[in-house]
Scaffold this active site. Structure first.
Site, PDB file in Angstrom:
ATOM      1  N   ILE A 155       0.845  -1.204   0.000  1.00 56.85           N
ATOM      2  CA  ILE A 155       0.000   0.000   0.000  1.00 56.85           C
ATOM      3  C   ILE A 155       0.879   1.254   0.000  1.00 56.85           C
ATOM      4  O   ILE A 155       0.635   2.199  -0.760  1.00 56.85           O
ATOM      5  CB  ILE A 155      -0.977  -0.007   1.192  1.00 56.85           C
ATOM      6  CG1 ILE A 155      -1.938  -1.198   1.079  1.00 56.85           C
ATOM      7  CG2 ILE A 155      -1.784   1.306   1.243  1.00 56.85           C
ATOM      8  CD1 ILE A 155      -2.830  -1.432   2.289  1.00 56.85           C
ATOM      9  N   ARG A 232      -3.606   1.886  10.910  1.00 57.30           N
ATOM     10  CA  ARG A 232      -4.370   1.480  12.091  1.00 57.30           C
ATOM     11  C   ARG A 232      -4.339   2.640  13.090  1.00 57.30           C
ATOM     12  O   ARG A 232      -3.298   3.282  13.273  1.00 57.30           O
ATOM     13  CB  ARG A 232      -3.769   0.231  12.738  1.00 57.30           C
ATOM     14  CG  ARG A 232      -4.113  -1.065  12.040  1.00 57.30           C
ATOM     15  CD  ARG A 232      -5.589  -1.431  12.187  1.00 57.30           C
ATOM     16  NE  ARG A 232      -5.930  -2.691  11.557  1.00 57.30           N
ATOM     17  CZ  ARG A 232      -6.388  -2.822  10.300  1.00 57.30           C
ATOM     18  NH1 ARG A 232      -6.552  -1.760   9.538  1.00 57.30           N
ATOM     19  NH2 ARG A 232      -6.685  -4.017   9.820  1.00 57.30           N
ATOM     20  N   GLU A 261     -11.971   2.443  17.642  1.00 61.04           N
ATOM     21  CA  GLU A 261     -13.100   2.540  16.708  1.00 61.04           C
ATOM     22  C   GLU A 261     -14.347   1.901  17.304  1.00 61.04           C
ATOM     23  O   GLU A 261     -14.242   0.865  17.949  1.00 61.04           O
ATOM     24  CB  GLU A 261     -12.742   1.820  15.393  1.00 61.04           C
ATOM     25  CG  GLU A 261     -11.702   2.599  14.621  1.00 61.04           C
ATOM     26  CD  GLU A 261     -11.264   1.911  13.329  1.00 61.04           C
ATOM     27  OE1 GLU A 261     -11.981   1.027  12.837  1.00 61.04           O
ATOM     28  OE2 GLU A 261     -10.191   2.276  12.837  1.00 61.04           O
ATOM     29  N   HIS A 279     -13.194   4.401   8.461  1.00 61.49           N
ATOM     30  CA  HIS A 279     -12.477   3.183   8.034  1.00 61.49           C
ATOM     31  C   HIS A 279     -12.964   2.688   6.660  1.00 61.49           C
ATOM     32  O   HIS A 279     -13.526   1.599   6.539  1.00 61.49           O
ATOM     33  CB  HIS A 279     -12.595   2.071   9.088  1.00 61.49           C
ATOM     34  CG  HIS A 279     -11.429   1.125   9.049  1.00 61.49           C
ATOM     35  ND1 HIS A 279     -10.834   0.602  10.164  1.00 61.49           N
ATOM     36  CD2 HIS A 279     -10.722   0.618   7.999  1.00 61.49           C
ATOM     37  CE1 HIS A 279      -9.833  -0.200   9.817  1.00 61.49           C
ATOM     38  NE2 HIS A 279      -9.752  -0.197   8.495  1.00 61.49           N
TER      39      HIS A 279
END
Ligand code: DGY
Length: 315
Positions: A155, A232, A261, A279
């Site tokens: 990523i 994260r 979260e 998210h």
């Protein structure tokens, strides 16, 4: 074979599972409690989890037959991999399939916060009078700015390529790997933090990266710099970030992930120079379907006596 799925999966992905056993999907359309997870894995040979499901020794003890825990995410910080291995089961994730979706969302957040798109959207919706003028809602241009990518996995690399196409100079920090990756040169974290115009986080959550971006790290950043986090939440000390933003120690932040979260630090919610996404990194229909398919492929492979397709790396 019994297969327990903690949250409904998108698309028509269950057929391969139905051919090998009994499939039970949690009736609750929400993250499960530990009690519900324990109840769900009783008698299960496989469980398909989401990133909200904490799978450790207690859940595993309720499912002595479990042979595979298939996480529908690339990140697997919700799995106690050592405990799963000790249980005689395999942990799997879904690497690769969400790289482009997450890199695209990173760019969307980066552009949003630097060009104040959400801020302008809120302004219009609030009915505040506005008109074009030379100084109205000015943002920061990316061209010739420096992007610092923390964590240069698939990523991070995809974000680096995209940022280079936007005319950014890209550097990265990673524990290992070559000194030059695509358009990016490796630098020490301190140098990255102190020279980048945008810092974008793409490292996994581990003991080492927990609160990697803390008060001291934020102080190293330029007052004109932005922080983007699609990795994260706990990689960033949210309270320290809220404070740094409030004091103007950095220019803005765009976050897709949070320490606890779905809760978000109230100090962040109050600020205009913060973009908050729920998210959404992998949230395209194609990507979510592929993630579910990969989880199913892992279950079918392991319960069929074969090797998992995408086992998580061993600790
Ligand atoms: C992942 O795969 O780790 C992502 O956070 C899911 O959106």
């Amino acid at each position: 074979m019994n297969i327990f799925i903690t949250r409904a999966l998108p698309g028509d992905v269950l057929s391969p599972l139905a051919r090998i056993g009994k499939v039970t999907v949690s009736p609750h359309d929400r993250p499960l409690t530990q009690d519900e997870l324990r109840a769900g894995v009783v008698g299960a040979d496989a469980v398909i989890t989401t990133l909200n499901d904490q799978i450790g020794t207690e859940v595993l003890a309720a499912g002595p037959q479990l042979r595979v825990v298939a996480n529908t995410a690339t990140g697997y910080d919700n799995l106690d991999v050592a405990a799963i291995t000790a249980h005689g089961a395999v942990a799997t994730n879904t690497p690769g399939v969400l790289v482009d979706a997450t890199a695209d969302l990173t760019m969307a957040l980066l552009l949003d916060v630097t060009r104040r798109v959400s801020e302008g959207d809120r302004l219009i919706r609030s009915g505040t009078p506005w008109s074009w003028d030379m100084g109205f809602l000015l943002g920061a241009g990316l061209q010739k700015g420096r992007l610092g990518v923390v964590g240069m996995g698939a990523i991070g690399r995809a974000v680096a390529r995209r940022a280079a196409a936007f005319g950014m100079d890209v550097v990265h920090h990673a524990r290992r790997g070559p000194g030059v990756i695509g358009p990016s040169t490796r630098v020490e974290l301190k140098e990255l933090l102190s020279t980048a115009d945008v810092v974008s986080l793409h490292c996994p959550l581990t003991q080492e990266t927990h609160h990697l971006i803390d008060e001291a790290a934020l102080r190293l950043m330029k007052r004109s710099a932005y922080l983007v986090n699609t990795a994260r939440g706990p990689v960033v000390d949210e309270a320290a970030l809220a404070r740094a933003l409030y004091l103007g120690e950095i220019a803005g932040a765009a976050l897709d992930v949070y320490e606890d979260e779905p809760h978000v630090h109230p100090g962040l919610i109050e600020l205009e120079n913060v973009v908050l996404a729920p998210h959404l990194g992998s949230a395209t229909a194609q990507t979510r379907t592929r993630m579910a398919e990969v989880a199913v492929e892992n279950v079918v492979a392991v319960l069929g006596g074969g090797e998992p397709v995408t086992p998580v790396p061993q600790p």
